[in-house]
Design an enzyme around this catalytic site. Structure first.
Site, PDB file in Angstrom:
ATOM      1  N   PHE A 106      -2.929   2.690  -1.551  1.00 16.71           N
ATOM      2  CA  PHE A 106      -2.326   2.604  -2.978  1.00 16.71           C
ATOM      3  C   PHE A 106      -2.064   1.103  -3.774  1.00 16.71           C
ATOM      4  CE2 PHE A 106       1.895   2.593  -1.377  1.00 16.71           C
ATOM      5  CZ  PHE A 106       2.787   2.131  -2.188  1.00 16.71           C
ATOM      6  N   LYS A 107      -1.560   0.359  -2.535  1.00 14.89           N
ATOM      7  CA  LYS A 107      -1.259  -1.100  -2.969  1.00 14.89           C
ATOM      8  C   LYS A 107      -2.656  -1.870  -3.771  1.00 14.89           C
ATOM      9  CE  LYS A 107       2.857  -0.575  -1.124  1.00 14.89           C
ATOM     10  NZ  LYS A 107       3.394  -1.371  -0.042  1.00 14.89           N
ATOM     11  N   ASP A 108      -3.650  -1.205  -3.639  1.00 16.08           N
ATOM     12  CA  ASP A 108      -4.900  -2.002  -4.061  1.00 16.08           C
ATOM     13  C   ASP A 108      -4.656  -1.842  -5.666  1.00 16.08           C
ATOM     14  OD1 ASP A 108      -6.444  -2.526  -1.932  1.00 16.08           O
ATOM     15  OD2 ASP A 108      -7.334  -0.696  -1.763  1.00 16.08           O
ATOM     16  N   ALA A 111      -2.336  -4.953  -6.328  1.00 18.06           N
ATOM     17  CA  ALA A 111      -2.852  -6.273  -5.789  1.00 18.06           C
ATOM     18  C   ALA A 111      -3.789  -6.739  -6.738  1.00 18.06           C
ATOM     19  CB  ALA A 111      -3.102  -6.187  -4.461  1.00 18.06           C
ATOM     20  N   THR A 139       0.967  -3.384   1.957  1.00 15.22           N
ATOM     21  CA  THR A 139       0.787  -4.314   1.030  1.00 15.22           C
ATOM     22  C   THR A 139       0.200  -5.636   1.363  1.00 15.22           C
ATOM     23  OG1 THR A 139       3.057  -3.691   0.090  1.00 15.22           O
ATOM     24  CG2 THR A 139       2.180  -6.015  -0.502  1.00 15.22           C
TER      25      THR A 139
END
Length: 435
Positions: A106-108, A111, A139
């Site tokens: 989900f950090k995509d 970021a 992350t």
């Protein structure tokens, strides 16, 4: 967007300054003075919009006074070029799959949006910056992918030795170019402390343009709100009329804070459930009103091994600040590794759906909350990473081999390149000044 520090000892700043500073000088966190409410017309047609169209409308409402509409469209289209499908698991239980981006976590969302936004500002200012990011797992991989080969940006990722999965480590340590990995002899909390200390060090800030890509950076939270709106859109399109509950597997609490931003912008949410592993500082706070950080404990859901969540203050403020207000919006639950494994195995045997450990913690948290309700709700649990990123744990727990996406399996043959680092700030500072 004008932002203040949660410690109220620093001046208000613009969006651009908040994005590049990361942390205010007083060691607080940046928060917007105003979070706008989206018009009713947006929610009336939301089921007809794609996730990128939703992202555009939300970003325009938040940042429209800072960035021209055409540039917002470019920023969003560059960052959000993958979906977040909602998968029906059981009756009134849905999995929001947030692992369809480049690093399969989900950090995509955060970021890639942050990289796109920073690139926009850097093109205007012609500055160079050095990104510092601490990671407990996902992350780092998302930041590495999001900022890879971005002009004018160097990235240094700090991760705790032996406390991320093999695939996660390869995502951090095999790109090269403008991305460097530091393997810290300590915990995630130690990594996070090094990053925070670097931002508060006057000598470093006078010589290097430092910025953060952790969820302490406000530009990470904005795009994480997108998929809450998108989940609601998918439920509405499927004909759901029941109140919506989101269960969020939580470590640093940026993800849940982003959900609260969506709620403040008008998203109808009955309740958020903060689901943690045995690092249960926030569930204990929700139960007692006392916030007591402690050293993190190692678990199989390693991305949530956080003993002092850096976004706690944001979460609390967004939910109403006072404890009696916070618990109107957030319930808490936690699970140990034994319960997590049992949940992974149970769900797989009944549905053939493979969950990573973090997703299993969210499943347990959702069931724990909805089992207390007398009314029917649509329960959405956030699946924050692809199960293959935790292959050893998943296969051992399920007692069977599982498929690995090619983009992850290709990493296993690559050579790890990481610089050993102690948890002493003097060593980290010496490294940064030597670059």
């Amino acid at each position: 967007m004008i932002l203040y520090s949660t410690n109220h000892q620093s001046d208000d700043v613009s969006l651009e300054e908040a994005v590049f500073r990361g942390l205010p000088p007083d060691n607080g966190l940046y928060m917007p003075h105003v979070i706008p409410t989206l018009p009713a017309s947006f929610f009336e047609k939301i089921e007809t919009l794609s996730i990128s169209e939703i992202a555009f409308e939300v970003t325009k409402a938040l940042l429209g006074n800072d960035i021209p509409e055409a540039d917002i469209k470019t920023i969003v289209e560059r960052a959000i070029d993958f979906d977040a499908p909602l998968v029906a698991l059981e009756k009134d239980t849905y999995v929001l799959e947030l692992f369809h981006g480049p690093s399969m976590a989900f950090k995509d969302f955060g970021a890639r949006f942050m990289a796109s936004l920073m690139s926009y500002f850097l093109q205007k200012s012609q500055k160079d910056i050095h990104i510092l990011v601490a990671t407990s797992g996902d992350t780092g991989g998302a930041v590495a992918q999001g900022f890879y080969k971005t002009p004018g940006i160097k990235v240094t990722i700090l991760y705790p030795t032996g406390k991320v999965s093999d695939i996660q480590e390869k995502q951090l340590t095999t790109l090269g170019e403008n991305v460097t990995a530091l393997e810290v002899d300590g915990t995630f909390d130690d990594c996070q402390a090094l990053v925070k200390a670097a931002f508060l060090d006057k000598e470093l800030s006078s010589k290097i343009n430092l910025a953060s890509a952790n969820s302490i950076n406000i530009s990470r939270l904005i795009p994480q709100s997108f998929y809450y709106f998108n989940a609601y859109a998918q439920l509405k399109k499927a004909g759901n009329t029941k109140p919506v509950v989101f269960c969020v597997p939580s470590g640093n609490f940026g993800n849940l804070s982003a959900g609260l931003i969506a709620q403040k912008m008008g998203l109808p949410v009955k309740m958020f459930v903060a689901a943690t592993n045995v690092n249960n500082i926030v569930p204990k706070y929700l139960a007692s009103g006392n916030y007591e950080p402690k050293p993190s404990q190692e678990t199989i859901s390693n991305a949530m091994d956080v003993g002092n969540p850096s976004n706690f203050i944001r979460m609390r403020l967004l939910a109403g600040d006072a404890h009696e207000e916070v618990v109107k919006h957030i319930a808490g639950d936690f699970s140990d590794d034994t319960a997590t494994r049992a949940s992974m195995k149970d769900v797989y045997e009944r549905t053939q759906y493979v969950m990573c450990p973090h997703t299993a913690v969210a499943y347990l948290g959702l069931k724990s909350y909805t089992d207390t309700l007398s009314e029917e709700v649509a329960g959405v649990l956030l699946s924050t990473a692809h199960y293959a990123k935790f292959l050893d744990v998943v296969e051992e727990t399920l007692g069977t081999s599982v498929a690995i996406p090619e983009r992850l399996s290709a990493l296993l043959s690559k050579e790890k390149v990481a610089i050993p680092m102690t948890k002493e700030f003097s060593n980290f500072k010496e490294y940064l000044l030597s670059l």
